[in-house]
Design a protein around this motif. Structure first.
Motif, mmCIF file in Angstrom:
data_model
loop_
_atom_site.group_PDB
_atom_site.id
_atom_site.type_symbol
_atom_site.label_atom_id
_atom_site.label_comp_id
_atom_site.label_asym_id
_atom_site.label_seq_id
_atom_site.Cartn_x
_atom_site.Cartn_y
_atom_site.Cartn_z
ATOM 1 N N GLN A 9 0.820 -1.202 0.000
ATOM 2 C CA GLN A 9 0.000 0.000 0.000
ATOM 3 C C GLN A 9 0.859 1.259 0.000
ATOM 4 N N GLN A 10 1.965 1.215 0.748
ATOM 5 C CA GLN A 10 2.876 2.365 0.792
ATOM 6 C C GLN A 10 3.503 2.619 -0.569
ATOM 7 N N LYS A 11 3.867 1.550 -1.272
ATOM 8 C CA LYS A 11 4.448 1.713 -2.613
ATOM 9 C C LYS A 11 3.427 2.308 -3.574
ATOM 10 N N LYS A 12 2.199 1.817 -3.479
ATOM 11 C CA LYS A 12 1.146 2.348 -4.344
ATOM 12 C C LYS A 12 0.908 3.825 -4.054
ATOM 13 N N GLU A 13 0.901 4.192 -2.785
ATOM 14 C CA GLU A 13 0.717 5.593 -2.400
ATOM 15 C C GLU A 13 1.841 6.457 -2.960
ATOM 16 N N ARG A 14 3.090 5.953 -2.867
ATOM 17 C CA ARG A 14 4.231 6.718 -3.379
ATOM 18 C C ARG A 14 4.114 6.919 -4.882
ATOM 19 N N LEU A 15 3.684 5.878 -5.578
ATOM 20 C CA LEU A 15 3.520 5.996 -7.025
ATOM 21 C C LEU A 15 2.454 7.032 -7.375
ATOM 22 N N LEU A 16 1.337 7.004 -6.659
ATOM 23 C CA LEU A 16 0.248 7.948 -6.933
ATOM 24 C C LEU A 16 0.669 9.388 -6.662
ATOM 25 N N GLU A 17 1.266 9.620 -5.512
ATOM 26 C CA GLU A 17 1.641 10.992 -5.155
ATOM 27 C C GLU A 17 2.812 11.501 -5.996
ATOM 28 N N THR A 18 3.734 10.595 -6.338
ATOM 29 C CA THR A 18 4.829 10.989 -7.226
ATOM 30 C C THR A 18 4.302 11.348 -8.605
ATOM 31 N N ALA A 43 11.171 -0.141 -8.443
ATOM 32 C CA ALA A 43 11.547 -0.682 -9.739
ATOM 33 C C ALA A 43 10.418 -0.461 -10.743
ATOM 34 N N LYS A 44 10.785 -0.323 -12.021
ATOM 35 C CA LYS A 44 9.769 -0.099 -13.046
ATOM 36 C C LYS A 44 8.755 -1.233 -13.067
ATOM 37 N N GLY A 45 9.216 -2.475 -12.845
ATOM 38 C CA GLY A 45 8.313 -3.618 -12.837
ATOM 39 C C GLY A 45 7.278 -3.521 -11.739
ATOM 40 N N THR A 46 7.634 -2.866 -10.626
ATOM 41 C CA THR A 46 6.700 -2.699 -9.512
ATOM 42 C C THR A 46 5.498 -1.870 -9.936
ATOM 43 N N PHE A 47 5.736 -0.911 -10.819
ATOM 44 C CA PHE A 47 4.648 -0.056 -11.312
ATOM 45 C C PHE A 47 3.506 -0.907 -11.856
ATOM 46 N N TYR A 48 3.869 -1.951 -12.621
ATOM 47 C CA TYR A 48 2.845 -2.760 -13.301
ATOM 48 C C TYR A 48 2.114 -3.716 -12.367
ATOM 49 N N LEU A 49 2.547 -3.796 -11.131
ATOM 50 C CA LEU A 49 1.798 -4.571 -10.142
ATOM 51 C C LEU A 49 0.514 -3.848 -9.737
ATOM 52 N N TYR A 50 0.502 -2.531 -9.938
ATOM 53 C CA TYR A 50 -0.618 -1.704 -9.466
ATOM 54 C C TYR A 50 -1.396 -1.028 -10.600
ATOM 55 N N PHE A 51 -0.720 -0.770 -11.736
ATOM 56 C CA PHE A 51 -1.356 -0.001 -12.807
ATOM 57 C C PHE A 51 -1.007 -0.604 -14.169
ATOM 58 N N ARG A 52 -1.973 -0.533 -15.109
ATOM 59 C CA ARG A 52 -1.731 -1.060 -16.457
ATOM 60 C C ARG A 52 -0.731 -0.191 -17.210
ATOM 61 N N ASP A 53 -0.910 1.114 -17.102
ATOM 62 C CA ASP A 53 -0.039 2.079 -17.761
ATOM 63 C C ASP A 53 -0.213 3.419 -17.059
ATOM 64 N N LYS A 54 0.431 4.447 -17.550
ATOM 65 C CA LYS A 54 0.366 5.734 -16.846
ATOM 66 C C LYS A 54 -1.024 6.361 -16.935
ATOM 67 N N TYR A 55 -1.791 5.982 -17.966
ATOM 68 C CA TYR A 55 -3.136 6.538 -18.098
ATOM 69 C C TYR A 55 -4.089 5.892 -17.088
ATOM 70 N N ASP A 56 -3.879 4.601 -16.839
ATOM 71 C CA ASP A 56 -4.638 3.925 -15.789
ATOM 72 C C ASP A 56 -4.326 4.569 -14.439
ATOM 73 N N LEU A 57 -3.048 4.803 -14.178
ATOM 74 C CA LEU A 57 -2.656 5.501 -12.945
ATOM 75 C C LEU A 57 -3.290 6.879 -12.897
ATOM 76 N N GLY A 58 -3.229 7.592 -14.032
ATOM 77 C CA GLY A 58 -3.793 8.943 -14.080
ATOM 78 C C GLY A 58 -5.277 8.964 -13.763
ATOM 79 N N ASN A 59 -6.031 8.012 -14.330
ATOM 80 C CA ASN A 59 -7.463 7.946 -14.064
ATOM 81 C C ASN A 59 -7.751 7.668 -12.593
ATOM 82 N N LYS A 60 -6.983 6.739 -12.010
ATOM 83 C CA LYS A 60 -7.162 6.430 -10.588
ATOM 84 C C LYS A 60 -6.790 7.632 -9.719
#
Length: 202
Positions: A9-18, A43-60
């Protein structure tokens, strides 16, 4: 929540706020997944554990920021003396405007990227707020007065959101054609008029 789940959850939060920081400083188009992962310290691979791509992240991210604004407005409503449905809507809109005026960076981000579909998603339950359903709160609010029926209430909400968003962007950011405090009474009269047009007395 276990230690492993908390770390995720902390990693996901960091990705969202970053991502929010990068999207609002560089723009979404000029921000890569590598930029986000690197700045978040994962790691870049960690990103894909939570989001499909940057647009998926952006929508969330947009949905989360919009839901946060709405949560604050609901909290203000709960501490207000507003009784009628119209007055309660005005209290929430007033709070939303004050929040956006206090945070123009957030206003630019949401106004540029928020679609009706994303906003609907923001109103509904999310993983982070399992016990919150703002769309249900909206229906509960408008149906509190059993003497009133509402014709197509979600279209009413859509119209009000579009009115508030489109008219207040320039006013808050540029004070054009006037400042927000001067415009608020005019806006609220129009919101009340929209609601009256959807209102049917039983």
């Amino acid at each position: 929540m276990g230690a492993v789940q908390e770390n995720k959850q902390q990693k996901k939060e960091r990705l969202l706020e970053t991502a929010f920081s990068l999207f609002t400083s560089k723009g979404m188009a000029k921000t890569s997944i590598s930029d986000i992962a690197s700045a978040a310290g994962v790691a870049k691979g960690t990103f894909y554990l939570y989001f499909r791509d940057k647009y998926d992240l952006g929508n969330k991210l947009i949905a989360r920021k919009a839901a946060s604004l709405f949560h604050h407005a609901i909290s203000r409503l709960e501490h207000s003396n507003a009784v009628s449905v119209e007055d309660q809507f005005i209290v929430m809109i007033d709070d939303l405007l004050d929040q956006m005026q206090a945070n123009p960076i957030l206003l630019r981000f949401i106004n540029k990227n928020l679609s009706w579909g994303i906003f609907q998603n923001a109103l509904q339950k999310t993983e982070e707020e399992e016990n919150v359903d703002y769309l249900a709160t909206f229906h509960q609010l408008i149906h509190a007065d059993e003497s009133i029926e509402w014709e197509e209430p979600e279209l009413m909400l859509y119209t009000i959101i579009e009115l508030v968003g489109s008219t207040c962007h320039s006013i808050i950011l540029d004070q054009n054609p006037t400042d927000l405090e001067h415009y608020k009474p005019i806006l609220y009269r129009n919101v009340r008029s929209i609601m009256k047009n959807h209102e049917r007395i039983k």
